[in-house]
Write an enzyme that holds these catalytic residues in place. Structure first.
Site, PDB file in Angstrom:
ATOM      1  N   GLU A  82      -6.317 -12.930   5.904  1.00  0.00           N
ATOM      2  CA  GLU A  82      -6.729 -11.773   5.840  1.00  0.00           C
ATOM      3  C   GLU A  82      -8.408 -12.159   5.152  1.00  0.00           C
ATOM      4  OE1 GLU A  82      -4.673  -8.648   4.587  1.00  0.00           O
ATOM      5  OE2 GLU A  82      -3.645  -9.855   3.155  1.00  0.00           O
ATOM      6  N   HIS A 101       0.822  -1.280  -0.178  1.00  0.00           N
ATOM      7  CA  HIS A 101       0.138   0.128   0.175  1.00  0.00           C
ATOM      8  C   HIS A 101       0.734   1.224   0.175  1.00  0.00           C
ATOM      9  CE1 HIS A 101      -3.837  -2.083   0.589  1.00  0.00           C
ATOM     10  NE2 HIS A 101      -3.437  -2.891   1.268  1.00  0.00           N
ATOM     11  N   ASP A 126      -8.931  -6.332   6.241  1.00  0.00           N
ATOM     12  CA  ASP A 126      -9.583  -7.070   5.076  1.00  0.00           C
ATOM     13  C   ASP A 126     -10.244  -8.092   5.541  1.00  0.00           C
ATOM     14  OD1 ASP A 126      -8.344  -5.932   2.397  1.00  0.00           O
ATOM     15  OD2 ASP A 126      -6.410  -6.096   3.559  1.00  0.00           O
TER      16      ASP A 126
END
Length: 266
Positions: free
Chosen positions: A152, A48, A178
């Site tokens: 996740e 990210h 997530d």
């Protein structure tokens, strides 16, 4: 001379709690500053954060003398990407979205040279071997690398027992945001059902003899996860700490109140 010890790997295998911070600015100077703050591990976020191979190398250099151990999160668990990052000097890799034991097994293979795995030779011309000054690097590299896989999704939780049985997986990191989204609770990790799944997963990971990890911005949750046996817990991110501190400083002098930050993380 063998490859240097991976302090983070040694600590989590001993069950010694490691407190970490996410690095999402993609800047070496930020990493260098964070390396003086007393954290045990720092995640250079390639998923990210605005990172590429060169910016990751710059941050690894910036942390070379820090007591904090760098952990690199790859954008995706591809063998060629893992090879590049290991050659670049990363030793602990965090791989997102690992939903099955088969995926975990493939990742283990990518972390190691033959005959244990499929990692291609080439570290002699890279940072990992200090540019071929660590004569025994290829023979000792496996001792220093550490693989953390992220669970996740519901699929990962459902296959967690099998993922934990994969030799070479050093730790399993629960991705709460997530996971909550996949369970139908987008942005709501506080939901009791989500917390129950997270806590049960941590207990299961620890019982299997693996290291359990997580990231949230909620101190109460983090302390609870440590009580359950989680051994690598990230408690914040450089971006949010920087932004929240600046907003609070501005509000203190200009009046009003700073926006309330999210407690969940990511």
């Amino acid at each position: 001379m063998p490859a240097p010890e991976n302090r983070f790997k040694t600590a989590i295998h001993a069950g010694k709690p490691q407190i970490g911070l996410w690095l999402d600015m993609g800047e070496a100077i930020t990493a260098e500053i964070a390396g003086t703050a007393g954290f045990d591990w720092l995640v250079i976020d390639g998923e990210h954060g605005p990172n590429d191979l060169r910016s990751i190398i710059d941050q690894l250099r910036a942390l070379a003398t820090s007591p904090a151990e760098p952990v690199v999160r790859v954008p995706v668990g591809e063998s060629w990407m893992i090879k590049q990052l290991l050659d670049a000097g990363a030793r602990t890799l965090l791989v997102p979205m690992v939903d099955s034991a088969e995926q975990a097994s493939d990742l283990v293979s990518a972390m190691h040279y033959p005959p244990r795995g499929i990692r291609g030779m080439g570290a002699a011309v890279a940072r990992a071997s200090a540019f071929n000054t660590i004569a025994d690097y290829a023979d000792s590299a496996s001792d220093g690398v550490c693989l953390l896989v992220q669970a996740e999704t519901r699929a990962a939780i459902n296959d967690l027992d099998n993922i934990l049985a994969v030799e070479g997986v050093d730790g399993v990191f629960i991705g709460p945001a997530d996971l909550a989204a996949d369970m139908g609770y987008l942005g709501r990790i506080d939901e009791p059902e989500v917390q129950a799944v997270i806590e049960a997963a941590i207990v299961k990971i620890v019982a299997a003899g693996k290291a359990a990890g997580i990231l949230t911005f909620n101190e109460a949750y983090n302390r609870r996860y440590l009580e359950l046996g989680a051994s690598f817990v990230a408690v914040g991110a450089d971006v949010t700490e920087f932004a929240n501190t600046l907003r609070a400083l501005s509000a203190r002098y200009k009046g009003g109140s700073a926006p309330q930050p999210s407690r969940s993380g990511y």
